[in-house]
Design a protein around this motif. Structure first.
Motif, short mmCIF file in Angstrom:
data_model
loop_
_atom_site.label_atom_id
_atom_site.label_comp_id
_atom_site.label_asym_id
_atom_site.label_seq_id
_atom_site.Cartn_x
_atom_site.Cartn_y
_atom_site.Cartn_z
N ARG A 297 2.85 28.94 -17.84
CA ARG A 297 1.87 28.43 -18.81
C ARG A 297 0.47 28.73 -18.29
O ARG A 297 0.21 28.63 -17.09
N TYR A 298 -0.43 29.07 -19.22
CA TYR A 298 -1.81 29.41 -18.88
C TYR A 298 -2.75 28.67 -19.82
O TYR A 298 -2.43 28.46 -20.99
N ASP A 302 -7.46 31.74 -19.52
CA ASP A 302 -6.70 32.74 -18.77
C ASP A 302 -5.79 33.57 -19.67
O ASP A 302 -4.75 34.09 -19.23
N THR A 303 -6.18 33.74 -20.93
CA THR A 303 -5.39 34.54 -21.86
C THR A 303 -5.16 35.95 -21.34
O THR A 303 -4.06 36.50 -21.46
N ALA A 305 -4.90 36.99 -18.28
CA ALA A 305 -3.88 36.96 -17.23
C ALA A 305 -2.49 36.76 -17.83
O ALA A 305 -1.50 37.37 -17.38
N ALA A 306 -2.40 35.91 -18.84
CA ALA A 306 -1.11 35.69 -19.49
C ALA A 306 -0.60 36.97 -20.14
O ALA A 306 0.59 37.32 -20.03
N THR A 319 6.12 33.30 -22.04
CA THR A 319 4.87 32.90 -21.42
C THR A 319 4.02 32.22 -22.48
O THR A 319 3.88 32.74 -23.59
N ILE A 321 0.46 30.03 -23.72
CA ILE A 321 -0.94 29.63 -23.56
C ILE A 321 -1.08 28.22 -24.10
O ILE A 321 -0.83 27.98 -25.29
N PRO A 328 -4.30 25.05 -14.24
CA PRO A 328 -4.00 26.44 -13.94
C PRO A 328 -2.56 26.78 -14.26
O PRO A 328 -1.70 25.88 -14.39
N HIS A 329 -2.27 28.09 -14.41
CA HIS A 329 -0.92 28.46 -14.78
C HIS A 329 0.05 28.12 -13.65
O HIS A 329 -0.31 28.03 -12.50
#
Length: 335
Positions: A297-298, A302-303, A305-306, A319, A321, A328-329
């Protein structure tokens, strides 16, 4: 509202978090406050300009979300402000999104928004593929390629629910373990050897009634060769990045049927089957027989990075969002 946006095509690094106007629902639309959205591999293809269709720039990526209805259009009859829904709609990686009423579904009690966002598109796609396209019956032997991905794991789980025996093919032990946990009886590691030989070693030659393929690439033809006479091959997408070229003589010799499914247009072309599938799928979901495997999860910030994690095929299952979360993820097993 805040939204992830793409101003130029490229890698996930091109994602920015912008402040934009909140949309308003049209007559047959809902305005949904997004609590969670799921990243799917086609989202990464769209931002790279490699998807089958193009979207004018700039755009908000994402198509799968869950949240709370905050407003409804004048002609909406089935939903009200305060309802929890999952939905298929473009622009999901944002704090708010407008959703056609026909593309939303109530979230069953006891299901979190993250679980709902991780379930709707992949599981419904897999259910349409198995139920309406391949017409899977109890006892069928079904091969699922890309069985560690979102659609792949969903197809494993749902094929088992329909009474099929499943052979799962994936590229890592972690993904194969996840497929076993969802009910796959046999597994094939196609990163470690010949996929056709792996299938034959597991179930014998020419034994498959159905192949479900969201991957394409070099595994497609070997899988087709292992269909039983009159079997069905369902193509759902090309996560490998390669659209395979199939020798048509194989189709002739095997009396095979090759069918495609595009989730966004299926209901338009076959509304009767789509409605039946949705009702059956909702019953399974409400009964607790469907549960997504959430890998990580993000937060919205942090889209990028996801999306990078999904683009690099690091994810097992889904994964997510979490738009309303600032934590943090984290990697995890089943949520």
């Amino acid at each position: 509202m805040r939204a992830a946006r793409i101003h130029e095509l490229g890698s996930p690094d091109a994602v920015t978090i912008d402040t934009v106007a909140r949309p308003s629902p049209a007559a047959h639309e809902l305005l949904v406050s997004v609590e969670a959205a799921a990243v799917n591999f086609p989202d990464t293809l769209m931002i790279a300009g490699r998807y089958q269709t193009t979207t004018p720039l700039p755009f908000v990526p994402g198509h799968e979300c869950a949240g709370v209805v905050t407003a409804v259009g004048a002609d909406v009859t089935g939903f009200f402000p305060g309802d929890r829904v999952a939905a298929l709609a473009p622009g999901a990686f944002a704090e708010y999104v407008v959703v056609p009423e026909s593309s939303a579904i109530p979230v069953p009690a006891g299901v979190t928004s993250a679980e709902a966002a991780a379930t709707w598109v992949c599981h419904l796609t897999a259910y349409h593929a198995l139920r309406s396209i391949a017409q899977v019956r109890s006892g069928d032997l079904v091969l699922v390629l890309g069985a560690g991905g979102g659609i792949g794991l969903a197809a494993v789980e749902l094929a088992v629910a329909l009474g099929a025996t499943v052979i799962a093919a994936a590229s890592t032990i972690e993904k194969l373990d996840a497929a076993r946990a969802r009910g796959a009886r046999y597994v094939v590691d196609y990163a470690g050897g010949d996929v056709r030989e792996g299938i034959r070693a597991a179930v014998g030659p020419g034994a498959l009634q159905v192949v479900v393929d969201p991957v394409g690439g070099p595994c497609a033809e070997p899988a087709l060769r292992e269909l039983a006479w009159g079997g069905t091959y369902v193509t759902l997408g090309y996560a490998s990045g390669e659209i395979p070229s199939i020798p048509l003589n194989l189709v002739l010799l095997k009396g095979a049927v090759i069918k495609g499914l595009e989730i966004r247009t299926f209901a338009q072309h076959d509304p009767v089957s789509a409605a039946r599938d949705r009702a059956e799928f909702t019953e399974l979901w409400s009964a607790g027989r469907i549960r997504p495997h959430i890998h990580a999860r993000y937060p919205l910030d942090d889209t990028a990075a996801a999306m990078a994690a999904v683009a690099s095929r690091q994810s097992v299952g889904k994964t997510v969002i979490e738009v309303i979360s600032s934590e943090p993820h984290r990697a995890e097993g089943d949520s």
